[in-house]
Design a protein around this motif. Structure first.
Motif, PDB file in Angstrom:
ATOM      1  N   ARG A   9     -34.080 -27.461 -36.418  1.00  0.00           N
ATOM      2  CA  ARG A   9     -33.473 -28.779 -37.002  1.00  0.00           C
ATOM      3  C   ARG A   9     -33.677 -30.109 -36.151  1.00  0.00           C
ATOM      4  O   ARG A   9     -33.009 -30.026 -35.077  1.00  0.00           O
ATOM      5  CB  ARG A   9     -32.472 -29.513 -38.303  1.00  0.00           C
ATOM      6  N   MET A  14     -38.021 -29.449 -40.298  1.00  0.00           N
ATOM      7  CA  MET A  14     -37.902 -27.990 -39.571  1.00  0.00           C
ATOM      8  C   MET A  14     -39.013 -27.589 -39.060  1.00  0.00           C
ATOM      9  O   MET A  14     -40.093 -27.710 -40.072  1.00  0.00           O
ATOM     10  CB  MET A  14     -36.870 -27.694 -40.592  1.00  0.00           C
ATOM     11  N   GLY A  59     -37.365 -24.891 -44.709  1.00  0.00           N
ATOM     12  CA  GLY A  59     -35.416 -24.793 -44.301  1.00  0.00           C
ATOM     13  C   GLY A  59     -35.158 -23.345 -44.483  1.00  0.00           C
ATOM     14  O   GLY A  59     -33.822 -22.804 -44.279  1.00  0.00           O
TER      15      GLY A  59
END
Length: 397
Positions: free
Chosen positions: A262, A271, A382
């Motif tokens: 991240r 991400m 993500g």
């Protein structure tokens, strides 16, 4: 034949043979044949090494293979280096003369001489280093007849020719490899990977950029948060993020499992999903397959977390939205209506409506609901690391 002289036409033709030969299906075949005809009696082979092992030749100018099988070098240079150490420090384009590298007793007691060169009537040889990668490399080798009078006649002019051709051989090899990679990118990536909505960058384990899909190339061009350094490596805006990225590449190389990262940006966080990537080398030359087949590559996919607002840079890279259009799109996804967007952006409602229509056309949707659904693909990166797999984001060294 102590000295060679070429007309400009002859020299141009000879250099042309180098480039033509590098792009052949059987790489270097024509050049090896040309040299063997220029210097009757000289052997001509393309061969590779892996550490201290000489591998079977790729191709030769003769009908019979001079080095049909691999063998271990049992030689050291005149300064005591192993072959592996010596060839690794030898730069591409350098022409090695064995009588300058090895003491005579080393040469005459080597397997290379006793098992291969001597039975074929050769003794000393010249070798032009074409390329290397790690402990592997490739040479164009030219064994010289053992007859001393013939060797004296051939050695110096052959050395002159190889020195003349060396920079062209290295450049031609690099161009041929670049063309192979570009061909693969055009045939496979532009069709399949350019169809992947997420930006994708492919690097080696050291972070050197190799290629990317359309959105990935756009992200590099925009230079935020990715940029391409002078040494060809991918860097992030934050140096700590860059260090983390390289750490993740090493983890992925070691464990061969996907890892995530991240990163904070001036806009919404991004991400990164880092995955092992291994393309086919079927259309590469035998030398490139040898040098690159074990080279590990890694795909870096760029997306977002479920919890974060859409990143305007992603909208620009993926859908070719302008900076203003991406801001309007982000506002739409945040639930703002035309009047609110017009007030915030200090534009007329008519201008905002026109921009919304342009956004719909570029994204390929006809409503805000469809827009939200289409952009949900950004969140897939993500979800790979936020469903009980947060350890992938912060694994210890």
């Amino acid at each position: 034949m102590d000295k060679l002289s070429f007309t400009s036409e002859e020299l141009s033709e000879l250099i042309g043979v180098v480039y033509d030969s590098a792009f052949e299906e059987v790489q270097w075949k024509t050049l090896l044949n040309k040299i063997s005809k220029m210097f009757p009696g000289v052997g001509a082979v393309a061969w590779g090494y892996d550490g201290d092992t000489m591998l079977p030749e790729y191709i030769s100018a003769g009908e019979r293979a001079l080095f049909p099988k691999s063998f271990e070098f049992n030689m050291r240079t005149d300064v005591g280096e192993t072959i592996a150490d010596a060839v690794k420090r030898t730069p591409n384009g350098y022409v090695v003369r064995t009588f300058r590298y090895f003491p005579e007793h080393q040469l005459l007691n080597s397997r290379c001489y006793t098992d291969f060169l001597q039975p074929s009537g050769y003794r000393n040889s010249l070798h032009l280093k074409v390329d290397h990668n790690g402990d592997r490399g490739a040479f164009l080798g030219f064994p010289i007849p053992e007859d001393k009078s013939l060797e004296k006649k051939i050695h110096a002019p052959l050395f002159q020719v190889l020195k003349l051709l060396a920079p062209h051989a290295v450049r031609a090899s690099q161009l041929a490899r670049a063309l192979t990679l570009a061909k693969r990118a055009t045939e496979a990536f532009s069709g399949f990977f350019d169809g992947i909505i997420l930006p994708m960058l492919v690097t080696d384990v050291k972070g050197r950029y190799l290629f990317g899909n359309k959105a990935g190339r756009q992200a590099l061009k925009r230079a935020n948060p990715f940029r391409l350094a002078a040494d060809g490596t991918v860097k992030l805006t934050n140096s700590y993020d860059t260090a983390d990225l390289y750490h993740k590449l090493n983890l992925t190389s070691r464990d061969l499992v996907q890892s995530g990262l991240r990163i904070e940006t001036d806009d919404s966080p991004l991400m990164l999903a880092i995955s092992p990537f291994r393309p086919s080398m079927q259309d590469a030359s035998a030398i490139d397959r040898h040098l690159l087949d074990e080279e590990r590559m890694f795909a870096i996919f760029v997306g977002q977390s479920e919890q974060d607002a859409v990143n305007t840079g992603l909208l620009e890279d993926v859908f070719d939205l302008s900076a203003r259009e991406s801001q309007v799109c982000k506002s739409l996804l945040m639930g703002r209506n035309v009047a609110a967007i017009a007030a915030i952006s200090d534009r007329s409602p008519k201008t905002v409506r026109n921009q919304i229509q342009m956004i719909y056309e570029k994204v390929g949707v006809s409503s805000n609901a469809e827009l939200l659904d289409t952009l949900s693909v950004f969140k897939t990166v993500g979800t790979l690391f936020e469903s009980g797999s947060t350890t992938l984001l912060n694994q210890p060294s």
